[in-house]
Structures are given as C-alpha cells and as structure tokens.
Write a protein that holds these residues in place. Structure first.
Motif, PDB file in Angstrom:
ATOM      1  N   LYS A 173       0.789  -1.230   0.000  1.00  0.00           N
ATOM      2  CA  LYS A 173       0.000   0.000   0.000  1.00  0.00           C
ATOM      3  C   LYS A 173       0.822   1.282   0.000  1.00  0.00           C
ATOM      4  O   LYS A 173       0.294   2.346  -0.345  1.00  0.00           O
ATOM      5  N   ALA A 174       2.089   1.222   0.365  1.00  0.00           N
ATOM      6  CA  ALA A 174       2.886   2.445   0.441  1.00  0.00           C
ATOM      7  C   ALA A 174       3.881   2.600  -0.704  1.00  0.00           C
ATOM      8  O   ALA A 174       4.601   3.600  -0.753  1.00  0.00           O
ATOM      9  N   VAL A 175       3.946   1.648  -1.622  1.00  0.00           N
ATOM     10  CA  VAL A 175       4.980   1.709  -2.660  1.00  0.00           C
ATOM     11  C   VAL A 175       4.807   2.948  -3.533  1.00  0.00           C
ATOM     12  O   VAL A 175       5.765   3.704  -3.762  1.00  0.00           O
ATOM     13  N   ALA A 176       3.611   3.178  -4.044  1.00  0.00           N
ATOM     14  CA  ALA A 176       3.396   4.359  -4.881  1.00  0.00           C
ATOM     15  C   ALA A 176       3.637   5.636  -4.079  1.00  0.00           C
ATOM     16  O   ALA A 176       4.230   6.594  -4.586  1.00  0.00           O
ATOM     17  N   PHE A 177       3.185   5.643  -2.830  1.00  0.00           N
ATOM     18  CA  PHE A 177       3.343   6.838  -1.993  1.00  0.00           C
ATOM     19  C   PHE A 177       4.821   7.112  -1.715  1.00  0.00           C
ATOM     20  O   PHE A 177       5.272   8.271  -1.800  1.00  0.00           O
ATOM     21  N   ASP A 178       5.585   6.083  -1.389  1.00  0.00           N
ATOM     22  CA  ASP A 178       7.016   6.271  -1.150  1.00  0.00           C
ATOM     23  C   ASP A 178       7.725   6.739  -2.417  1.00  0.00           C
ATOM     24  O   ASP A 178       8.667   7.545  -2.361  1.00  0.00           O
ATOM     25  N   THR A 179       7.258   6.240  -3.571  1.00  0.00           N
ATOM     26  CA  THR A 179       7.827   6.700  -4.841  1.00  0.00           C
ATOM     27  C   THR A 179       7.522   8.179  -5.040  1.00  0.00           C
ATOM     28  O   THR A 179       8.400   8.960  -5.451  1.00  0.00           O
ATOM     29  N   TYR A 180       6.305   8.583  -4.737  1.00  0.00           N
ATOM     30  CA  TYR A 180       5.919   9.992  -4.864  1.00  0.00           C
ATOM     31  C   TYR A 180       6.768  10.875  -3.946  1.00  0.00           C
ATOM     32  O   TYR A 180       7.247  11.937  -4.366  1.00  0.00           O
ATOM     33  N   LEU A 181       6.974  10.434  -2.719  1.00  0.00           N
ATOM     34  CA  LEU A 181       7.795  11.218  -1.791  1.00  0.00           C
ATOM     35  C   LEU A 181       9.219  11.367  -2.319  1.00  0.00           C
ATOM     36  O   LEU A 181       9.826  12.446  -2.212  1.00  0.00           O
ATOM     37  N   HIS A 182       9.756  10.294  -2.881  1.00  0.00           N
ATOM     38  CA  HIS A 182      11.128  10.375  -3.398  1.00  0.00           C
ATOM     39  C   HIS A 182      11.192  11.275  -4.635  1.00  0.00           C
ATOM     40  O   HIS A 182      12.087  12.138  -4.734  1.00  0.00           O
ATOM     41  N   VAL A 183      10.250  11.104  -5.541  1.00  0.00           N
ATOM     42  CA  VAL A 183      10.261  11.868  -6.795  1.00  0.00           C
ATOM     43  C   VAL A 183      10.103  13.363  -6.527  1.00  0.00           C
ATOM     44  O   VAL A 183      10.698  14.201  -7.221  1.00  0.00           O
ATOM     45  N   TYR A 193       1.898  18.643  -1.135  1.00  0.00           N
ATOM     46  CA  TYR A 193       0.589  18.416  -0.520  1.00  0.00           C
ATOM     47  C   TYR A 193      -0.537  18.836  -1.460  1.00  0.00           C
ATOM     48  O   TYR A 193      -1.536  18.122  -1.628  1.00  0.00           O
ATOM     49  N   ARG A 194      -0.384  19.970  -2.106  1.00  0.00           N
ATOM     50  CA  ARG A 194      -1.439  20.477  -2.988  1.00  0.00           C
ATOM     51  C   ARG A 194      -1.713  19.508  -4.135  1.00  0.00           C
ATOM     52  O   ARG A 194      -2.872  19.206  -4.431  1.00  0.00           O
ATOM     53  N   ILE A 195      -0.669  19.006  -4.766  1.00  0.00           N
ATOM     54  CA  ILE A 195      -0.846  18.074  -5.883  1.00  0.00           C
ATOM     55  C   ILE A 195      -1.471  16.774  -5.390  1.00  0.00           C
ATOM     56  O   ILE A 195      -2.362  16.197  -6.033  1.00  0.00           O
ATOM     57  N   ARG A 196      -1.009  16.303  -4.236  1.00  0.00           N
ATOM     58  CA  ARG A 196      -1.522  15.046  -3.684  1.00  0.00           C
ATOM     59  C   ARG A 196      -3.013  15.153  -3.351  1.00  0.00           C
ATOM     60  O   ARG A 196      -3.788  14.237  -3.671  1.00  0.00           O
ATOM     61  N   ILE A 197      -3.423  16.245  -2.735  1.00  0.00           N
ATOM     62  CA  ILE A 197      -4.819  16.403  -2.334  1.00  0.00           C
ATOM     63  C   ILE A 197      -5.717  16.662  -3.536  1.00  0.00           C
ATOM     64  O   ILE A 197      -6.839  16.139  -3.612  1.00  0.00           O
ATOM     65  N   ARG A 198      -5.233  17.448  -4.473  1.00  0.00           N
ATOM     66  CA  ARG A 198      -6.029  17.663  -5.685  1.00  0.00           C
ATOM     67  C   ARG A 198      -6.271  16.330  -6.397  1.00  0.00           C
ATOM     68  O   ARG A 198      -7.385  16.063  -6.872  1.00  0.00           O
ATOM     69  N   ALA A 199      -5.241  15.493  -6.452  1.00  0.00           N
ATOM     70  CA  ALA A 199      -5.390  14.189  -7.093  1.00  0.00           C
ATOM     71  C   ALA A 199      -6.405  13.322  -6.349  1.00  0.00           C
ATOM     72  O   ALA A 199      -7.198  12.599  -6.973  1.00  0.00           O
ATOM     73  N   THR A 253      -7.932  10.443   6.657  1.00  0.00           N
ATOM     74  CA  THR A 253      -6.542  10.601   7.108  1.00  0.00           C
ATOM     75  C   THR A 253      -5.621  11.019   5.966  1.00  0.00           C
ATOM     76  O   THR A 253      -4.561  11.596   6.220  1.00  0.00           O
ATOM     77  N   TYR A 254      -6.020  10.725   4.728  1.00  0.00           N
ATOM     78  CA  TYR A 254      -5.185  11.082   3.577  1.00  0.00           C
ATOM     79  C   TYR A 254      -4.984  12.584   3.473  1.00  0.00           C
ATOM     80  O   TYR A 254      -4.004  13.052   2.885  1.00  0.00           O
ATOM     81  N   PHE A 255      -5.893  13.351   4.046  1.00  0.00           N
ATOM     82  CA  PHE A 255      -5.837  14.809   3.934  1.00  0.00           C
ATOM     83  C   PHE A 255      -4.924  15.446   4.985  1.00  0.00           C
ATOM     84  O   PHE A 255      -4.732  16.666   4.958  1.00  0.00           O
ATOM     85  N   LYS A 256      -4.345  14.644   5.860  1.00  0.00           N
ATOM     86  CA  LYS A 256      -3.385  15.180   6.822  1.00  0.00           C
ATOM     87  C   LYS A 256      -2.096  15.555   6.090  1.00  0.00           C
ATOM     88  O   LYS A 256      -1.602  14.781   5.255  1.00  0.00           O
ATOM     89  N   PRO A 257      -1.515  16.704   6.389  1.00  0.00           N
ATOM     90  CA  PRO A 257      -0.295  17.118   5.686  1.00  0.00           C
ATOM     91  C   PRO A 257       0.848  16.115   5.809  1.00  0.00           C
ATOM     92  O   PRO A 257       1.632  15.962   4.873  1.00  0.00           O
ATOM     93  N   ARG A 258       0.985  15.452   6.949  1.00  0.00           N
ATOM     94  CA  ARG A 258       2.091  14.520   7.154  1.00  0.00           C
ATOM     95  C   ARG A 258       1.636  13.064   7.054  1.00  0.00           C
ATOM     96  O   ARG A 258       2.231  12.170   7.657  1.00  0.00           O
TER      97      ARG A 258
END
Length: 282
Positions: A173-183, A193-199, A253-258
């Motif tokens: 469940k975290a692979v795509a998210f960890d990739t996003y954080l690295h990229v 945060y803005r791009i993540r929440i808009r998506a 919880t996805y909307f939390k900044p951290r």
C-alpha cells in the motif's frame, strides 16, 4: 495502533502467482448469494481493476530507474503483484460477461477516464495512483477486518480472490506513496501536498461516479434499476455491512499534511490470511 512515518522494514511484498477458477456452476449471474446488490458492487469494482492497475503500474514504473534501494525492488514486487491482480480480475470479469453482462461497455468507461488521466504530467499520474491505492488499501482493510463477512455469501473461489487481493493491497500500500515522496523530494511541502490532495479529490469523484455508473448499467441489464434497488444499494454500502461507511475515517486521514499509509499499521490483519495463501513468493 503504531504511528509510522515510513514503510516498516519487515514488510515484504511477496509475488504469488495464484489462479482462481470461475465457471457458470459456481459463478451464476447473481453470484453473491443470489443478491443483485453486492453482486453489482463487486462486479462494478472489479471492472475498474485491469485497466486501473495497468495505469498504476505505468505511473510507478516511469520512476523506477530513479529510485534507490530498497524502493526500486519494492516497485518491482508491486508491479508483479499488480500484474497478477489484473490477470485474475480479467478472468473474474469474463465470468460476469459469460453470465450475460456487457462488461466491455463498463471497461470502456474506465478507459475513457484513464485516457484523460494520462494527459497529465507523470508526477500528477503518480499522485493519482497514490490516491487510488489509498482507496484499495482501506477497502482491503475493511474486508479483512470484517473477518470476511462482506463475502460470506459468495462462492468459495470469489471469496478467495477478493481476500487474496485485499491481503496484497495492504502489503504494497505504500509503494506508490514512497515513490511519490522520493520523486518530489525537491518540491516544497506545500506543492507536494497540494498536488496530492487535488489528485485525491479528482480520484474520489472519478471512482465513485465510475462504480456508480457501472452499477446502474448492471441493474439496467437486469431490469431492476429503480428506486427500491437504489435504496437497498445505499443501505448495503452505508449501513450494513456498510463498507463505504467503514472506510470513511481512514479515507479522511489522507488529507493530513504529514500522512503516510503506514501510519495506519494494519499488519496484524495479515498473519491469518498468510496462513491461507502463504507469506513467501510462490
């Protein structure tokens, strides 16, 4: 519940090359206990998976060569798990088509929406994958945490398919998210945060509208698209067993900044399922 801000080191992503059998004898038109409502919900959801998971795979694969270990290997395992999911849901969808539903039309709907998503930047496509992977993870948690009650009236092979899929959605469940954080490590926290929440907002609208439209078409094919069946649908989804009601707190919880997917540490759900399917690569 432990609070994690990264993927745990002891979270393997095994690739299990499993196959599930569906035929007319075990997979009738209303395969879920003879009830058109759960049948339509799971059919409508399954129709989004083959093309949806290909979109997930493509969006993460695009950055595989730019990620360090162990993330690069985790991406490889994620791709392998998703490929098997796609294959098995194609077989599941074929059983629904063999039962008389126009599954091709439902799949064409998700293709049109994903074709639009593919016009966005690679980073935005990855953010969309993060959002949709959150949905699959929390739906998976809801199914496993309910001890399979959502699938009690389903045939054995359908129950095994959805339980296996849920288990692996939690594992990766975290692979795509960890990739996003690295990229996006060079971005400001606000931009990330803005791009993540808009998506997530767009993904929510697309997912709910697509599954809802798919259910509508399935009901129409059965000649039961009326106020009564939609009342039963709302009760099924939001009251009992209420899978969409049960996922709502985790969705927020996805909307939390951290936010990080493993802040919701649900590894305790996995050992019982591993006993059925194995924890090691097959």
């Amino acid at each position: 519940m432990a609070t994690l801000h990264r993927t745990p080191n002891d979270m393997p992503i095994p690739v299990r090359n499993l196959r599930f059998s569906h035929d007319a004898a075990t997979h009738p038109r209303w395969w879920h206990g003879g009830d058109p409502v759960p049948t339509a919900f799971f059919n409508a959801l399954s129709c989004t998976f083959p093309l949806g998971e290909k979109f997930f795979m493509d969006s993460v694969r695009a950055f595989r060569g730019r990620t360090p270990e162990p993330l690069a290997s985790q991406i490889g395992d994620f791709l392998a798990q998703e490929a098997v999911h796609s294959r098995e849901h194609m077989a599941f969808n074929k059983a629904a088509a063999d039962a008389g539903y126009d599954i091709a039309a439902l799949e064409a709907r998700i293709k049109r929406r994903l074709d639009f998503a593919r016009t966005r930047s690679a980073e935005e496509q990855l953010a969309a994958t993060c959002a949709l992977e959150h949905f699959t993870a929390i739906l998976a948690h809801a199914l496993l945490a309910n001890k399979g009650l959502d699938m009690n009236d389903a045939p054995e092979e359908a129950r095994r398919l959805w339980t296996w899929h849920a288990m692996e959605e939690i594992e990766h469940k975290a692979v795509a998210f960890d990739t996003y954080l690295h990229v996006t490590r060079g971005w400001s926290a606000l931009r990330r945060y803005r791009i993540r929440i808009r998506a997530m907002i767009v993904a929510t609208l697309i997912l709910y509208s697509t599954v809802g439209a798919n259910m509508r078409d399935l009901y129409r094919a059965d000649g039961i698209s009326n106020r009564r069946i939609w009342g039963r649908t709302l009760k099924y989804l939001f009251v009992h067993p209420g899978s969409l009601r049960r996922i709502f707190p985790a969705y927020l919880t996805y909307f939390k900044p951290r936010f990080h997917p493993w802040q919701h540490d649900d590894r305790a759900l996995l050992p019982a399922v591993h006993a059925q399917f194995g924890a090691a690569t097959a």
